[in-house]
Design an enzyme around this catalytic site. Structure first.
Site, PDB file in Angstrom:
ATOM      1  N   GLY A  88       0.784  11.706   4.934  1.00 26.62           N
ATOM      2  CA  GLY A  88      -0.382  12.060   5.743  1.00 26.62           C
ATOM      3  C   GLY A  88      -1.706  11.536   5.226  1.00 26.62           C
ATOM      4  O   GLY A  88      -2.721  12.243   5.315  1.00 26.62           O
TER       5      GLY A  88
ATOM      6  N   SER B  59       0.551   4.032  10.567  1.00 26.93           N
ATOM      7  CA  SER B  59       1.205   5.158   9.906  1.00 26.93           C
ATOM      8  C   SER B  59       1.708   6.134  10.967  1.00 26.93           C
ATOM      9  O   SER B  59       0.966   6.511  11.873  1.00 26.93           O
ATOM     10  CB  SER B  59       0.228   5.878   8.977  1.00 26.93           C
ATOM     11  OG  SER B  59       0.784   7.114   8.544  1.00 26.93           O
TER      12      SER B  59
ATOM     13  N   ALA C  82       0.848  -1.193   0.000  1.00 21.88           N
ATOM     14  CA  ALA C  82       0.000   0.000   0.000  1.00 21.88           C
ATOM     15  C   ALA C  82       0.885   1.246   0.000  1.00 21.88           C
ATOM     16  O   ALA C  82       2.017   1.224   0.485  1.00 21.88           O
ATOM     17  CB  ALA C  82      -0.900  -0.014   1.229  1.00 21.88           C
TER      18      ALA C  82
ATOM     19  N   TYR D 233       7.800  -1.520  -1.799  1.00 23.30           N
ATOM     20  CA  TYR D 233       7.393  -0.177  -2.223  1.00 23.30           C
ATOM     21  C   TYR D 233       8.634   0.611  -2.648  1.00 23.30           C
ATOM     22  O   TYR D 233       8.835   0.891  -3.813  1.00 23.30           O
ATOM     23  CB  TYR D 233       6.641   0.546  -1.101  1.00 23.30           C
ATOM     24  CG  TYR D 233       6.314   1.991  -1.419  1.00 23.30           C
ATOM     25  CD1 TYR D 233       5.126   2.328  -2.047  1.00 23.30           C
ATOM     26  CD2 TYR D 233       7.193   3.026  -1.098  1.00 23.30           C
ATOM     27  CE1 TYR D 233       4.818   3.657  -2.349  1.00 23.30           C
ATOM     28  CE2 TYR D 233       6.904   4.348  -1.397  1.00 23.30           C
ATOM     29  CZ  TYR D 233       5.721   4.662  -2.023  1.00 23.30           C
ATOM     30  OH  TYR D 233       5.436   5.970  -2.322  1.00 23.30           O
ATOM     31  N   THR D 234       9.496   0.902  -1.666  1.00 19.86           N
ATOM     32  CA  THR D 234      10.690   1.695  -1.964  1.00 19.86           C
ATOM     33  C   THR D 234      11.613   0.970  -2.946  1.00 19.86           C
ATOM     34  O   THR D 234      12.182   1.590  -3.845  1.00 19.86           O
ATOM     35  CB  THR D 234      11.435   2.031  -0.667  1.00 19.86           C
ATOM     36  OG1 THR D 234      10.523   2.685   0.226  1.00 19.86           O
ATOM     37  CG2 THR D 234      12.627   2.927  -0.922  1.00 19.86           C
TER      38      THR D 234
END
Length: 363
Positions: A125, A187, A74, A329-330
């Protein structure tokens, strides 16, 4: 694999000249363009080395069959806009989100940074078009052909009493599109969200609400909780206790890290910088978290490793300590469109070298 090397040598240096937010936006725009034209998707698929698809890479997670263990985490496709394009890149599956009940602007740009090669720091955010828009995007794309996870978050300022209902409302709206659901309690960029991980009663209430929604829909689909890599063994033990009691399948380990020592390691300018770190810099703490969860749970819960997976060695490391699925992801950002195939090819080469025929044999 020459295509990955070519990307890293010739394409990435150009993308690196752009702000990280702009690079992310450009990637999404290109993928949306592919999806609009079937011939472009076919061209992308032809560029991929399909020879690296193999039954040896198949894994079962949550009762779902993944053709390979490399899953897009995600955070990349927050609003479900490029599912078909991601499938064309030969990932075994993907997560969309985090999806929120209501639309929400993220933090002011820039909110994604490259503190060192192979790592990112973000404080996005929870930007989200909201569950209604995500539902429309998924409806237009059609049923995913690979396992699709819906990662669910909450809006900033959500009243404590409304949190279970907020998670449940997203699951209700997207139930028919998701093969599995991930509750994001971790998060670092939403105030007080990580506190949920330490509140067993709140977790139980949220899980009860979500399972209630699923039962109304006629099926309890696999559900996971995404946690922080920065939690104590006491918190991890509490989470595992709730999982055993409620029927949650397992954990996604983990979200970005708020570890100040890691940030200081990037240099003085990053000391105290708001946001979570991902990529190479969190390999060690992520591996430790996966290992601790396997030990505490006695290997009884399913684990998707997420964080610090960027090459074959780091992928094998996560499998050895207890992970079944490897979420990236990264590594994908730095590795480019051929990244999933490159990792899968590396896993196959590793298995051949070790004389094993299945990922589950990696110990």
């Amino acid at each position: 694999m020459k295509k990955v090397e070519a990307y890293q040598r010739y394409v990435w240096p150009l993308l690196e000249m752009l702000p990280a937010n702009k690079t992310h936006e450009l990637g999404l725009e290109l993928m949306q363009a592919w999806q609009k034209h079937p011939w472009m998707l076919e061209m992308v698929e032809r560029l991929l080395d399909k020879d690296f698809t193999s039954d040896k890479l198949e894994v079962v997670f949550g009762g779902m069959v993944f053709e390979n263990p490399i899953v897009l985490a995600a955070g990349f496709d927050k609003d479900g806009k490029v599912v078909r394009a991601i499938e064309a890149l030969n990932f075994g599956g993907m997560e969309v989100g985090s999806v929120l009940a209501k639309p929400q602007r993220g933090n002011e740009w820039p909110n994604i940074f490259r503190p060192e090669k192979g790592s990112l720091l973000n404080r996005m955010g929870f930007p989200s078009e909201g569950v209604g828009a995500v539902k429309q995007h998924l409806m237009e794309i059609g049923k995913a052909t690979k396992p699709l996870g819906i990662n669910v978050g909450i809006n900033k300022g959500e009243l404590l009493s409304d949190i279970p209902r907020a998670y449940g409302s997203v699951v209700s709206e997207l139930f028919s599109y998701g093969d599995f659901f991930v509750l994001n309690f971790s998060s670092p960029n939403t105030a007080n969200l990580r506190d949920i991980q330490r509140d067993q009663m709140m977790i139980a209430d949220i899980v009860s609400e979500v399972f209630g929604v699923m039962i109304e829909k006629g099926e309890r689909k696999p559900m996971y909780i995404k946690i922080s890599p920065d939690e104590s063994q006491e918190t991890l033990a509490g989470l595992i206790k709730v999982i055993r009691e409620t029927g949650v399948k397992g954990l996604v380990v983990a979200n970005t890290s708020n570890n100040e020592a890691i940030k200081e390691g990037f240099g003085g300018k990053w000391k105290g910088e708001a946001g979570g770190v991902s990529g190479k810099a969190i390999r060690e703490i992520n591996t430790r978290a996966v290992r601790e969860i396997k030990i505490i749970s006695g290997g009884e819960i399913e684990i998707a490793a997420c964080g610090g997976i960027y090459d074959v060695d780091s992928a094998v490391e996560k499998i050895k300590v207890g992970a079944t699925i490897l979420e990236v992801y990264t590594g994908f950002i730095y590795g480019g469109p051929f990244f999933a195939n490159w990792l899968n090819a590396g896993l196959l080469a590793y298995m051949e070298h070790e004389g094993i025929s299945n990922l589950s044999e990696i110990k």
